[in-house]
Scaffold this active site. Structure first.
Site, mmCIF file in Angstrom:
data_model
loop_
_atom_site.group_PDB
_atom_site.id
_atom_site.type_symbol
_atom_site.label_atom_id
_atom_site.label_comp_id
_atom_site.label_asym_id
_atom_site.label_seq_id
_atom_site.Cartn_x
_atom_site.Cartn_y
_atom_site.Cartn_z
ATOM 1 N N HIS A 1 0.812 -1.220 0.000
ATOM 2 C CA HIS A 1 0.000 0.000 0.000
ATOM 3 C C HIS A 1 0.843 1.265 0.000
ATOM 4 O O HIS A 1 0.336 2.350 -0.248
ATOM 5 C CB HIS A 1 -0.923 0.008 1.229
ATOM 6 C CG HIS A 1 -2.026 -1.001 1.118
ATOM 7 N ND1 HIS A 1 -3.305 -0.655 0.753
ATOM 8 C CD2 HIS A 1 -2.032 -2.339 1.286
ATOM 9 C CE1 HIS A 1 -4.055 -1.747 0.724
ATOM 10 N NE2 HIS A 1 -3.299 -2.786 1.045
ATOM 11 N N ASP B 1 3.536 9.396 -0.629
ATOM 12 C CA ASP B 1 2.325 8.662 -0.268
ATOM 13 C C ASP B 1 2.101 7.572 -1.303
ATOM 14 O O ASP B 1 2.256 7.837 -2.502
ATOM 15 C CB ASP B 1 1.124 9.616 -0.259
ATOM 16 C CG ASP B 1 0.196 9.368 0.916
ATOM 17 O OD1 ASP B 1 0.075 8.204 1.319
ATOM 18 O OD2 ASP B 1 -0.407 10.333 1.418
HETATM 19 P P1 ADQ Z 1 -2.945 6.142 4.869
HETATM 20 O O1 ADQ Z 1 -1.528 6.566 5.044
HETATM 21 O O2 ADQ Z 1 -3.719 5.960 6.104
HETATM 22 O O3 ADQ Z 1 -3.043 4.809 3.990
HETATM 23 P P2 ADQ Z 1 -4.855 7.554 3.000
HETATM 24 O O4 ADQ Z 1 -4.765 6.873 1.690
HETATM 25 O O5 ADQ Z 1 -5.037 9.017 2.852
HETATM 26 O O6 ADQ Z 1 -3.593 7.328 3.929
HETATM 27 O O7 ADQ Z 1 -6.087 6.945 3.769
HETATM 28 C C1 ADQ Z 1 -6.522 7.496 4.952
HETATM 29 C C2 ADQ Z 1 -7.976 7.120 5.193
HETATM 30 O O8 ADQ Z 1 -8.272 7.457 6.526
HETATM 31 C C3 ADQ Z 1 -8.922 7.885 4.281
HETATM 32 O O9 ADQ Z 1 -9.955 7.050 3.875
HETATM 33 C C4 ADQ Z 1 -9.422 9.004 5.191
HETATM 34 O O10 ADQ Z 1 -10.738 9.415 4.929
HETATM 35 C C5 ADQ Z 1 -9.349 8.371 6.568
HETATM 36 N N1 ADQ Z 1 -9.090 9.432 7.550
HETATM 37 C C6 ADQ Z 1 -8.028 10.249 7.616
HETATM 38 N N2 ADQ Z 1 -8.195 11.147 8.624
HETATM 39 C C7 ADQ Z 1 -9.378 10.870 9.192
HETATM 40 C C8 ADQ Z 1 -10.124 11.443 10.270
HETATM 41 N N3 ADQ Z 1 -9.714 12.508 10.947
HETATM 42 N N4 ADQ Z 1 -11.298 10.878 10.579
HETATM 43 C C9 ADQ Z 1 -11.747 9.816 9.889
HETATM 44 N N5 ADQ Z 1 -11.111 9.259 8.863
HETATM 45 C C10 ADQ Z 1 -9.932 9.771 8.518
HETATM 46 C C11 ADQ Z 1 -2.107 3.923 3.360
HETATM 47 C C12 ADQ Z 1 -1.085 4.582 2.433
HETATM 48 C C13 ADQ Z 1 -1.793 5.410 1.378
HETATM 49 C C14 ADQ Z 1 -2.780 4.521 0.594
HETATM 50 C C15 ADQ Z 1 -3.682 3.756 1.556
HETATM 51 C C16 ADQ Z 1 -4.543 2.727 0.813
HETATM 52 O O11 ADQ Z 1 -0.170 5.383 3.175
HETATM 53 O O12 ADQ Z 1 -0.866 6.006 0.486
HETATM 54 O O13 ADQ Z 1 -3.574 5.343 -0.253
HETATM 55 O O14 ADQ Z 1 -2.919 3.059 2.532
HETATM 56 O O15 ADQ Z 1 -3.761 1.889 0.031
#
Ligand code: ADQ
Length: 453
Positions: free
Chosen positions: A153, A362
């Site tokens: 991921h 990311d």
């Molecule tokens: P993350 O590093 O966690 O994931 P991201 O892809 O942005 O990053 O996903 C975060 C998720 O958490 C999103 O669905 C977002 O809505 C949710 N989230 C963030 N802050 C929140 C809050 N305050 N309250 C509720 N929900 C919140 C890892 C990798 C990424 C990759 C994903 C999926 O680092 O690059 O996109 O896995 O593969």
């Protein structure tokens, strides 16, 4: 039809209220094919950590606790203190200890030993992420012959960085135990292929498959993860009139809103973003009192020292910026350290004029896609996106910036705020089409079809 076995560090039980997009995608795939989800329960046990099983419909959940030492060495130490910074191109933050690497290998072996007896020969096994890089090889060592896929991921840097890691030659070659390796972007794929070629004398065939000197073949391909775009769009439409959204809108008193949502992680570029906000207000005094920056950032991995340091650094920058520019009735940076439901976030995205997604690295970044899916088609906001997020490989119509150049971020705010409605609509339409077409269902279907081919 084959049974699906999902393996991830954390198992999301169907009873957990705040299951994210990935959890829902896995649950949908499991419900369709029937199967098993195996992984850590999230609990720390003190003795022999027994396997616990739960059932929901045609899906079985098999959970193991970790011991305190396993948690320290495997989870905090090697996975999040060593691999996370290295794979996010931050070798200077890498904290390596031999005992952590041993703990990481030990937990992967223990997972394999617990999982192998539960497997059937025609199962399809899908392993997730950097916590479980050696798992496929451990399963093979126990005689498991099932098809095994692995999806990373997070990003993968080129071999020059991967080979910095002590004992990398015991870690990354273990991926050869898989039949299929999925990555987020084409540059992640190139990096892995280069490592296989240089370090393992592998041959890359014209069809993209990799052949190792012992004759083993592995497919390596790009499967960019998506979101449930239809659901997020629907949530955002409904949330437009919710109490939380209305309270936010009222509090703005007609000001523009720039919104960021991230886990509190040093890969997300938060200090650089906060500093760019301060610089923007210095350069553009005409925007003081006319725009609010809302940063939603729930704390994460607080047992890892770098994360605690980041938290205090951000408090300092936000405090200093607010102290310098705030008026009795306005603060420039609203900084909120907590989580919200998907529906509440969708409502917030919908009323934001700018979505600021500026990670230093990311894998993909799902927030960028959620922001796009939540916009009202007739008056969409503008996405400002780091070129170092995997999402930038697909969302070309965002304003693409380099988060290390504060001037670039400052200019992107000015551009976004001045962008005419027809241009906003046109850019948004193209991005929404992309997010809708390559959604989470398309991602899991593509990966699983390839794994079963
Ligand atoms: P993350 O590093 O966690 O994931 P991201 O892809 O942005 O990053 O996903 C975060 C998720 O958490 C999103 O669905 C977002 O809505 C949710 N989230 C963030 N802050 C929140 C809050 N305050 N309250 C509720 N929900 C919140 C890892 C990798 C990424 C990759 C994903 C999926 O680092 O690059 O996109 O896995 O593969």
């Amino acid at each position: 039809m084959s049974r699906l076995v999902v393996v991830s560090n954390r198992v999301a039980l169907p009873t957990e209220s705040r299951a994210g997009g990935l959890a829902s995608a896995m649950q949908a795939a499991l419900a369709e094919m029937g199967g098993l989800w195996f992984g850590w329960s999230g609990k720390i046990g003190d003795g022999e950590c027994a396997l616990r099983t739960e059932y929901s419909g045609n899906v079985e959940y098999a959970l193991v606790d970790l011991s305190r030492t396993d948690y320290q060495q495997f989870y905090l130490g090697f996975a999040n203190g060593t691999l996370w910074p290295l794979l996010h191109f931050r070798p200077s933050l890498l904290d390596y200890h031999r005992e952590d690497f041993s703990g990481y290998c030990r937990v992967n072996r223990m997972f394999a030993q617990r999982l192998a007896p539960l497997l059937r020969s025609d199962d399809v096994v899908w392993i997730h992420d950097y916590h479980l890089i050696p798992l496929a090889a451990e399963l093979r060592a126990l005689g498991v012959a099932a098809r095994i896929g692995f999806f990373l991921h997070i990003p993968l840097p080129p071999p020059e960085l991967l080979t910095i890691l002590p004992h990398h030659e015991q870690l990354f070659p273990a991926l050869a135990g898989c039949d299929l390796i999925g990555l987020q972007t084409s540059s992640d794929r190139e990096a892995l292929l280069a490592y296989f070629r240089r370090q393992m004398q592998a041959t890359v065939h014209a069809d993209g498959s990799v052949e190792f000197p012992d004759g083993r073949r592995v497919e390596v391909d790009v499967f960019p993860i998506g979101i449930d775009a239809a659901k997020v769009a629907e949530l955002a439409r409904k949330a437009a009139t919710s109490t939380a959204t209305q309270r936010l809108v009222r509090s703005l008193e007609g000001r523009e809103l720039a919104l960021s949502v991230d886990r509190l992680d040093y890969s997300k570029g938060l200090p650089q973003r906060f500093e760019a906000v301060a610089r923007f207000l210095t350069r553009h005094p005409e925007w003081r009192s006319r725009i609010s920056f809302l940063q939603i950032a729930p704390p994460s991995r607080e047992d890892v020292p770098e994360y605690r340091d980041l938290r205090s650094r951000l408090e300092r920058i936000a405090g200093a910026t607010n102290g310098r520019y705030a008026e009795p009735d306005w603060v420039p940076i609203r900084y909120v350290n907590r989580s919200f439901s998907q529906a509440t976030l969708a409502g917030f995205y919908r009323v934001a004029d700018i979505g600021l997604v500026t990670p230093l690295r990311d894998g993909m970044n799902l927030v960028a896609k959620e922001f796009v899916a939540s916009q009202p088609p007739d008056d969409p906001g503008v996405l400002v996106l780091s070129s170092f997020a995997g999402a930038a490989e697909h969302l070309h119509e965002a304003i693409i910036i380099n988060p290390l150049d504060p001037e670039d971020i400052v200019e992107s705010f000015a551009r976004a705020l001045a962008m005419p409605l027809p241009e906003r609509r046109e850019r948004w339409r193209a991005m929404f089409e992309e997010v809708r077409r390559n959604d989470i269902a398309a991602w899991r279907t593509a990966f699983l079809q390839r794994l079963q081919a």
